[in-house]
Design an enzyme around this catalytic site. Sequence first.
Site, PDB file in Angstrom:
ATOM      1  N   LYS A 173      -3.002   7.533  10.698  1.00  0.00           N
ATOM      2  CA  LYS A 173      -2.925   8.101   9.348  1.00  0.00           C
ATOM      3  C   LYS A 173      -4.161   8.921   9.034  1.00  0.00           C
ATOM      4  O   LYS A 173      -5.220   8.739   9.636  1.00  0.00           O
ATOM      5  CB  LYS A 173      -2.783   6.983   8.309  1.00  0.00           C
ATOM      6  N   ARG A 197       6.698  -5.158  -4.395  1.00  0.00           N
ATOM      7  CA  ARG A 197       6.939  -4.555  -5.706  1.00  0.00           C
ATOM      8  C   ARG A 197       8.414  -4.394  -6.010  1.00  0.00           C
ATOM      9  O   ARG A 197       8.825  -4.461  -7.158  1.00  0.00           O
ATOM     10  CB  ARG A 197       6.269  -3.173  -5.777  1.00  0.00           C
ATOM     11  N   HIS A 205      -3.019  -3.892  -6.398  1.00  0.00           N
ATOM     12  CA  HIS A 205      -3.794  -4.613  -5.389  1.00  0.00           C
ATOM     13  C   HIS A 205      -4.745  -5.603  -6.059  1.00  0.00           C
ATOM     14  O   HIS A 205      -4.850  -6.755  -5.640  1.00  0.00           O
ATOM     15  CB  HIS A 205      -4.651  -3.646  -4.550  1.00  0.00           C
ATOM     16  N   SER A 209      -0.577   3.353  -3.886  1.00  0.00           N
ATOM     17  CA  SER A 209      -1.703   4.206  -3.484  1.00  0.00           C
ATOM     18  C   SER A 209      -1.262   5.655  -3.330  1.00  0.00           C
ATOM     19  O   SER A 209      -2.009   6.574  -3.665  1.00  0.00           O
ATOM     20  CB  SER A 209      -2.312   3.695  -2.173  1.00  0.00           C
TER      21      SER A 209
END
Length: 161
Positions: free
Chosen positions: A41, A90, A17, A128
């Site tokens: 979440k 990614r 990030h 993460s």
Amino acid sequence: MRSAIYPGSFDPVTLGHWDLIQRAAKLVDRLVVAVLHNPAKSPAFSVEERVEMLKELTAPLPRIEVTAFHGLLVDFARAQDAQVIIRGVRAFSDFEYEFQMALMNRKLAPELETVFLMPKEKYSAVSSRFVREIGGMGGNLADLVPESLRERLAARLRKPD
């Protein structure tokens, strides 16, 4: 003035990030790092904590703002007078999802452009989720999260024995 939004959950912020924040800031006059509030979440860090960590991290960089948002990204981008949405990719699996999201955002807000940025190769496997798992087991976060946040993240993520 060209403005961009870099949205994400940043739970927690990773070196990937951080790499994208620094690189995106070079492309626009104003970068808004936007922490998504997603009630569906169960995050490791509150939205307020994530905003605080990102503000601390980005403080030395001019033209970067950090804030939280909820609702549709395109509505938030319009409210911020942004022209660009920055998304990190990614791997090919990220691209497929991000591509679909970009197409839907274009349908909802054709005036917004989505720009995909790839992190440096050494951060391409950092997520993460991995940081939470490794930190939760007391693993070394040195190559995963910014140094200035490392101790705070490690202490918070480590699960009691």
